[in-house]
Design an enzyme around this catalytic site. Structure first.
Site, PDB file in Angstrom:
ATOM      1  N   ASP A   1       0.867  -1.163   0.000  1.00  0.00           N
ATOM      2  CA  ASP A   1       0.000   0.000   0.000  1.00  0.00           C
ATOM      3  C   ASP A   1       0.926   1.242   0.000  1.00  0.00           C
ATOM      4  O   ASP A   1       2.125   1.122   0.317  1.00  0.00           O
ATOM      5  CB  ASP A   1      -0.863  -0.064   1.267  1.00  0.00           C
ATOM      6  CG  ASP A   1      -1.520   1.257   1.588  1.00  0.00           C
ATOM      7  OD1 ASP A   1      -2.142   1.833   0.686  1.00  0.00           O
ATOM      8  OD2 ASP A   1      -1.407   1.716   2.747  1.00  0.00           O
TER       9      ASP A   1
ATOM     10  N   ASP B   1      -0.018   5.135   1.055  1.00  0.00           N
ATOM     11  CA  ASP B   1      -0.161   6.069   2.188  1.00  0.00           C
ATOM     12  C   ASP B   1      -0.093   5.356   3.528  1.00  0.00           C
ATOM     13  O   ASP B   1      -0.856   4.414   3.785  1.00  0.00           O
ATOM     14  CB  ASP B   1      -1.509   6.808   2.084  1.00  0.00           C
ATOM     15  CG  ASP B   1      -1.469   7.895   1.031  1.00  0.00           C
ATOM     16  OD1 ASP B   1      -0.528   8.701   1.056  1.00  0.00           O
ATOM     17  OD2 ASP B   1      -2.370   7.927   0.181  1.00  0.00           O
TER      18      ASP B   1
ATOM     19  N   ARG C   1       0.008  11.070   2.118  1.00  0.00           N
ATOM     20  CA  ARG C   1       0.149  12.143   1.130  1.00  0.00           C
ATOM     21  C   ARG C   1       1.489  12.892   1.207  1.00  0.00           C
ATOM     22  O   ARG C   1       1.595  14.014   0.764  1.00  0.00           O
ATOM     23  CB  ARG C   1      -1.018  13.152   1.239  1.00  0.00           C
ATOM     24  CG  ARG C   1      -2.368  12.632   0.870  1.00  0.00           C
ATOM     25  CD  ARG C   1      -2.524  12.307  -0.620  1.00  0.00           C
ATOM     26  NE  ARG C   1      -2.384  13.439  -1.510  1.00  0.00           N
ATOM     27  CZ  ARG C   1      -1.412  13.578  -2.425  1.00  0.00           C
ATOM     28  NH1 ARG C   1      -0.472  12.672  -2.561  1.00  0.00           N
ATOM     29  NH2 ARG C   1      -1.385  14.612  -3.214  1.00  0.00           N
TER      30      ARG C   1
ATOM     31  N   ARG D   1     -10.895  18.093  -1.676  1.00  0.00           N
ATOM     32  CA  ARG D   1      -9.514  17.662  -1.863  1.00  0.00           C
ATOM     33  C   ARG D   1      -8.525  18.828  -1.894  1.00  0.00           C
ATOM     34  O   ARG D   1      -7.328  18.619  -1.863  1.00  0.00           O
ATOM     35  CB  ARG D   1      -9.379  16.812  -3.139  1.00  0.00           C
ATOM     36  CG  ARG D   1     -10.205  15.553  -3.126  1.00  0.00           C
ATOM     37  CD  ARG D   1      -9.575  14.467  -3.954  1.00  0.00           C
ATOM     38  NE  ARG D   1      -8.272  14.090  -3.459  1.00  0.00           N
ATOM     39  CZ  ARG D   1      -8.060  13.331  -2.386  1.00  0.00           C
ATOM     40  NH1 ARG D   1      -9.074  12.843  -1.699  1.00  0.00           N
ATOM     41  NH2 ARG D   1      -6.836  13.042  -2.007  1.00  0.00           N
TER      42      ARG D   1
ATOM     43  N   ASP E   1      -1.698  -0.693   5.897  1.00  0.00           N
ATOM     44  CA  ASP E   1      -2.059  -0.208   7.254  1.00  0.00           C
ATOM     45  C   ASP E   1      -3.561  -0.288   7.532  1.00  0.00           C
ATOM     46  O   ASP E   1      -3.973  -0.388   8.674  1.00  0.00           O
ATOM     47  CB  ASP E   1      -1.562   1.226   7.474  1.00  0.00           C
ATOM     48  CG  ASP E   1      -2.318   2.237   6.623  1.00  0.00           C
ATOM     49  OD1 ASP E   1      -2.505   1.974   5.421  1.00  0.00           O
ATOM     50  OD2 ASP E   1      -2.735   3.278   7.160  1.00  0.00           O
TER      51      ASP E   1
ATOM     52  N   ASP F   1      -7.335 -11.821   1.422  1.00  0.00           N
ATOM     53  CA  ASP F   1      -7.525 -12.702   0.273  1.00  0.00           C
ATOM     54  C   ASP F   1      -6.680 -13.976   0.425  1.00  0.00           C
ATOM     55  O   ASP F   1      -5.540 -13.924   0.895  1.00  0.00           O
ATOM     56  CB  ASP F   1      -7.102 -11.939  -1.000  1.00  0.00           C
ATOM     57  CG  ASP F   1      -7.593 -12.626  -2.245  1.00  0.00           C
ATOM     58  OD1 ASP F   1      -8.579 -12.156  -2.833  1.00  0.00           O
ATOM     59  OD2 ASP F   1      -6.979 -13.646  -2.654  1.00  0.00           O
TER      60      ASP F   1
END
Ligand code: M1P
Length: 270
Positions: free
Chosen positions: A26, A28, A35, A151, A232, A246
């Site tokens: 992942d 962020d 970000r 945003r 996370d 999964d």
């Protein structure tokens, strides 16, 4: 044939020492703070890992944000990973070259899309929160991203919103209202970051990228039987949950990039 990136030469995917292993990350709060840019230390460990096995990232954000956070003005992010999966893999690159993508708007159609968007904009118009900025809906290739504050919020404003949301719960009731209003749309709503949630067709979560990973067997012969995933937000409702849980992956829950580094170093003796 090997892959050359800058001064570094990586063995071809099918010739890596752990050729049936891939590590997916992942972005962020796993590879980078939310970000924010990646650290040189993280890039160095990823480069060492890439000598041993294939590496890729799978982020919810669109590709331009990952270029900003993981690459730089002189370094193309696609040169740093074997696989780049933006928007859960709806926009994908393999060894620097684009793979086939998929389109949210084509999937949903304009009529249903406008009903959804109109509801979202009305809901936000009626929300009373300390601050609203701009870009409440970001239209992406494989999803839309919805943000009650917008945003355009600055870094301080996004941190403030995140704290406010923890106390006053803004996003979860919003998602619940959407689920109630559009029960037959076949959509998944995923709260993955600080100020927003993603909306995409059910199944287009991060497990989507595993199709590209499986396809590698036919391309180079590398058959990824061991797929590590580090993220996370690995709890139900988090945007890492589906791929973490999964059966095709070995999931690793991390606290933050520092913890991710620690776990990768231990697992691969780096
Ligand atoms: O990668 C996690 C999420 O990052 C951003 O979320 P936010 O702006 O709320 O912190 C978004 O790009 C989101 O799409 C993504 O899932």
């Amino acid at each position: 044939m090997s892959t050359i990136q800058g001064a570094t030469v990586y063995p071809a995917l099918e010739n890596r020492p752990l050729k049936d292993t891939i590590c997916l990350f992942d972005v962020d709060n796993t590879l980078t703070p939310a970000r924010r840019p990646v650290t040189p230390e993280m890039l160095q460990v990823l480069s060492q890992l890439r000598q041993k096995c294939a590496i890729g990232y799978v982020g919810g954000s669109d590709f331009s944000k990952q270029q900003e956070q993981l690459g730089s003005s002189s370094v193309d992010v696609t040169s740093l990973f074997d696989f780049c999966f933006a928007e859960n893999g709806l926009t994908a690159y393999r060894l620097g070259k684009p793979l086939a993508g998929n389109s949210f708007i084509e999937w949903i159609g304009e009529e249903k899309y406008q009903k959804l968007v109109n509801f979202i904009l009305r809901y936000i118009a009626d929300l009373e929160i300390p601050k609203k900025r701009g870009t409440f809906i970001e239209f992406r290739n494989g999803m839309i991203n919805v943000s009650p504050i917008g945003r355009n919020a600055s870094n301080d404003e996004r941190h403030d919103f995140q704290e406010y949301d923890k106390v006053h719960s803004i996003r979860q009731p919003f998602v619940d209202a959407l689920k109630k209003e559009f029960p037959d749309y076949g959509l998944t709503f995923s709260i993955g970051g600080q100020i927003s949630f993603d909306v995409f067709p059910t199944g287009w979560d991060k497990t989507y990228c595993l199709t590209h990973v499986a396809a590698e067997k036919k391309i180079s012969g590398a058959d990824y039987k061991t797929i590590h995933f580090f993220g996370d937000k690995t709890y139900p409702g988090g945007n890492d949950w589906e791929i973490y849980d999964d059966s095709r992956t070995i999931g690793h829950a991390v606290q933050d990039p520092e913890d991710c580094l620690k776990q990768v170093r231990e697992l691969f003796q780096l």
